[in-house]
Design a protein around this motif. Structure first.
Motif, PDB file in Angstrom:
ATOM      1  N   GLU A  57      13.774  84.792  67.821  1.00  0.00           N
ATOM      2  CA  GLU A  57      14.914  85.692  68.085  1.00  0.00           C
ATOM      3  C   GLU A  57      16.240  84.942  68.126  1.00  0.00           C
ATOM      4  O   GLU A  57      17.297  85.520  67.952  1.00  0.00           O
ATOM      5  N   ILE A 117      13.309  90.022  62.854  1.00  0.00           N
ATOM      6  CA  ILE A 117      12.811  89.160  63.929  1.00  0.00           C
ATOM      7  C   ILE A 117      13.621  89.437  65.201  1.00  0.00           C
ATOM      8  O   ILE A 117      13.108  90.016  66.148  1.00  0.00           O
ATOM      9  N   ARG A 118      14.899  89.087  65.186  1.00  0.00           N
ATOM     10  CA  ARG A 118      15.722  89.354  66.379  1.00  0.00           C
ATOM     11  C   ARG A 118      15.758  90.843  66.678  1.00  0.00           C
ATOM     12  O   ARG A 118      15.644  91.254  67.821  1.00  0.00           O
ATOM     13  N   ASN A 119      15.922  91.639  65.635  1.00  0.00           N
ATOM     14  CA  ASN A 119      16.171  93.064  65.854  1.00  0.00           C
ATOM     15  C   ASN A 119      14.955  93.955  65.634  1.00  0.00           C
ATOM     16  O   ASN A 119      15.094  95.169  65.559  1.00  0.00           O
TER      17      ASN A 119
END
Lengths: 461, 228
Positions: free
Chosen positions: A375, A347-349
């Motif tokens: 994120e 998700i974040r990355n």
């Protein structure tokens, strides 16, 4: 004593080596030997001059110590805002110091650095979103882990895990035969339930090559059966490779970059061999990070992309829900409040927050976002290899407090968690807090709701 | 005489060190980027890199443009106030532009002296607030070192002395000379200290923007980019 019989600078490259390390239960002798392990300062200095380039150097240098990273770190929050848990402090007092002293440090320093690198940072990269300069301490800790690993200062389980990748091209001792056996067994188990189901092995030119986390064949083979059922129901043309089926990388957590390369190349070789159109990765965050996000760089692929397009399981699910290949019975939507654990690694990355939301809108009537989410979500508490390190159990458990509060605040008791690490952490969290929190991958939930085509349903005799 | 000296050769040397220094910093930074070590394909997926870099710069240069700025509204206010004052005041001050015109035959537009005064006071107050924050909050105090205090001192000195010189407090000639020297110290310090974030901020923001824009999701269809 320079090199111990368990703890030393050598990598583990044989089955025998792994068995030998495993014979030292919980690494008791291993850590004792580590206290006397010699530090090769010249080697560290040589690595710095080859690999410590402008990005890392600048990050270490220009940090103005503003402290905006403090609240971004779940360890800082979970440990009563201890100043030694501020990300800037953690990296400056370890990597920063090591650079300043040109690698001239003792075993005690290296062990402290190891304890920080593996038990005070899960490399979730959240701090990079809060630093005005974009200093990413997760990346720096990843780099530090590599230095520590090369000097033998690595948690016992990480050394074993990296060795497994070197020997089996899997994080566990599963050979290609074991894998194929498990797949065939799961096919037998499932074909009675879904008529015509097959798990094609090594089929060339399929639309999808499906790759997994070694824990699935080892501990949760039903996951493979569920994946097969969903590919079958959606009519996908898919296959699994007999070799190169493992996506995960304890080697990445360990900082063993050579083993990382060996591991991802086994998957890329399968792609080259079987020429699928795309790869779908199982519900695992770090596996995706290792093989799809970072892997191309380890393998030296100049466009930064895997040989064939690779997507995470949530992307595939969102796709088949959108194009109607997977139809869900709307009356079977989850009625109770349910929340979603955004995995840092995809998700974040990797930017998959929207797909996750779309899936939740299709399967849940009362979806509750954690705060913050997407994120900006917090690490589950078990990332970066931490779930699997006995030495840091206490620290891991303490870190779970943040996720526990986030979940409880949503009012939901069911957490959808399409990531093995998050799934484990939330399971363990329930062991610590006993609040009746339940957790699930997507596959079993989807199968309960899926409308199965008539011809696949077994006829009652 | 000292005045001629600090406004003549020393001023020139300071300016040269400043411009050459910051240029060198940027050039060396870019040359030190390595696609394989950094694991970012800077020169392959350029379009996505540029998009990520621009998003990274835009949201972070916008007051309250990122979640990080929003969750710390008071710090953010003073950080922006400080930086706006530090950058605008010296460049657009009429007295500075008169010198520019005299020596280099060009000048920028100028701001009224009253506004310059207000900006100067904003700079000083913001710096004091951030200094107090640094001393009071354990998470900041614990990581603060001597260099951080020096950074604040070097930044504030030209503003404090300039204010005193302009308002003819005590010996105006004395304050003018101290002001010029402190300004020169700042110029020379920028390339060699953390004040290099004057240019390195843009470098690191572009880099992490490209990282997210190229590798970490920026190339996914239907995803607008990292939600700073």
């Amino acid at each position: 004593m320079a090199e111990g019989q368990f703890c030393n600078k050598s990598t583990v490259n044989t089955e025998e080596g792994i068995r030998h390390l495993l014979s030292d239960t919980n690494g008791k002798t291993y850590y004792k030997e580590m206290e006397a392990l010699e530090v090769d300062s010249a080697a560290i200095q040589a690595t710095f001059s080859k690999t410590l380039k402008s990005r890392l150097k600048t990050w270490l240098e220009i940090c103005t110590h503003c402290g905006l990273c403090a609240d971004s770190c779940f360890y800082y929050l979970a440990n009563e805002k201890a100043p030694n848990q501020v990300p800037s402090y953690k990296i400056q007092s370890t990597l920063g110091e090591l650079v300043k002293r040109k690698g001239k440090v003792d075993a005690k320093f290296m062990m402290d650095a190891m304890d920080t690198a593996w038990s005070k940072c899960t490399c979730c990269n959240r701090c990079s979103q809060y630093c005005p300069f974009g200093i990413d301490m997760g990346i720096m800790f990843g780099y530090l882990r590599g230095i520590l690993y090369s000097q033998g200062f690595v948690p016992w389980e990480m050394k074993i895990g990296a060795g497994m990748h070197r020997v089996y091209q899997a994080q566990m001792d599963i050979t290609s035969e074991d894998w194929v056996d498990t797949v065939e067994w799961m096919e037998e188990e499932t074909e009675e339930e879904y008529l015509g189901l097959k798990i094609p092995i090594d089929k060339e030119n399929a639309d999808i090559i499906y790759t997994v986390n070694a824990r699935e064949p080892k501990h949760y083979p039903e996951d493979i059966a569920e994946a097969a059922a969903l590919f079958h129901i959606t009519g996908e043309d898919w296959t699994v490779p007999s070799v190169g089926w493992e996506e995960t990388s304890i080697a990445m957590f360990a900082g063993d970059w050579e083993a990382c390369k060996i591991q991802v190349e086994s998957v890329y070789d399968a792609m080259e061999r079987l020429k699928p159109k795309r790869m779908v990765v199982t519900e695992c965050g770090h596996a995706y990070r290792a093989t799809v996000t970072e892997g191309p760089y380890w393998a030296g692929l100049k466009d930064g992309k895997t040989p064939v397009e690779s997507i995470h399981y949530v992307e595939w699910v969102a796709e088949v829900l959108r194009n109607g290949k997977l139809k869900l019975d709307p009356t079977k939507k989850i009625k109770e409040p349910v929340t979603y654990q955004d995995s840092c690694n995809y998700i974040r990355n990797a930017g998959l927050s929207n797909d996750a939301r779309y899936i939740m809108s299709m399967i849940a009537e009362d979806f509750r976002e954690m705060k913050p989410s997407k994120e900006h979500n917090f690490c589950c508490g078990g990332g970066g290899g931490l779930n699997g390190i006995g030495r840091y159990r206490k620290q891991r458990d303490a870190g779970l407090a943040v996720k526990h509060k986030q979940i409880m605040d949503t009012g939901a008791k069911l957490v959808i968690s399409p990531c093995h690490n998050c799934w484990d952490a939330i399971r363990d969290l329930e062991e610590v807090y006993e609040d009746g929190i339940r957790w699930s991958f997507l596959k079993p939930i989807l199968l309960k709701m899926a409308i199965i085509p008539e011809h696949m349903i077994p006829k009652d005799e | 005489m000292l005045y001629d000296y600090v406004t003549g050769p020393i001023a020139l040397i300071s300016l040269v060190i400043f411009f050459v220094g910051i240029t060198a910093r940027v050039v060396l930074y870019i040359r030190g980027l390595d696609w394989r070590l950094d694991r970012v394909t800077y020169t392959v997926n350029v379009k996505y890199g540029i998009k990520g870099a621009l998003r990274s710069l835009f949201f972070w240069m916008m007051p309250y443009g990122t979640r990080s700025w929003r969750v710390k509204p008071i710090v953010t206010f003073f950080v922006f106030a400080l930086h706006i004052g530090v950058l605008f005041t010296p460049i657009f001050l009429s007295a500075h532009n008169i010198i520019l015109k005299e020596k280099f035959n060009f000048s920028f537009f100028t701001i009224p002296d009253a506004l310059a005064d207000i900006l100067t006071i904003i700079v000083i107050v913001s710096a004091v607030v951030l200094l107090i924050r640094r001393l009071v909050l354990p998470e900041v105090r614990n990581i603060t070192d001597f260099k951080d205090y020096m950074m604040i001192a070097i930044t504030i000195a030209p503003f404090l002395t300039g204010f005193l010189a302009y308002h003819q407090a005590g010996d105006s000639q004395f304050w003018t000379i101290v002001h010029i020297i402190s300004g020169e110290i700042m110029l020379v310090a920028i390339p060699f200290t953390k004040l290099s974030h004057f240019v390195m901020f843009f470098c690191t923001r572009v880099q992490i923007g490209m990282d997210y824009g190229i590798k970490r999701g920026g190339m996914k269809k239907g995803y607008s980019g990292q939600n700073w």
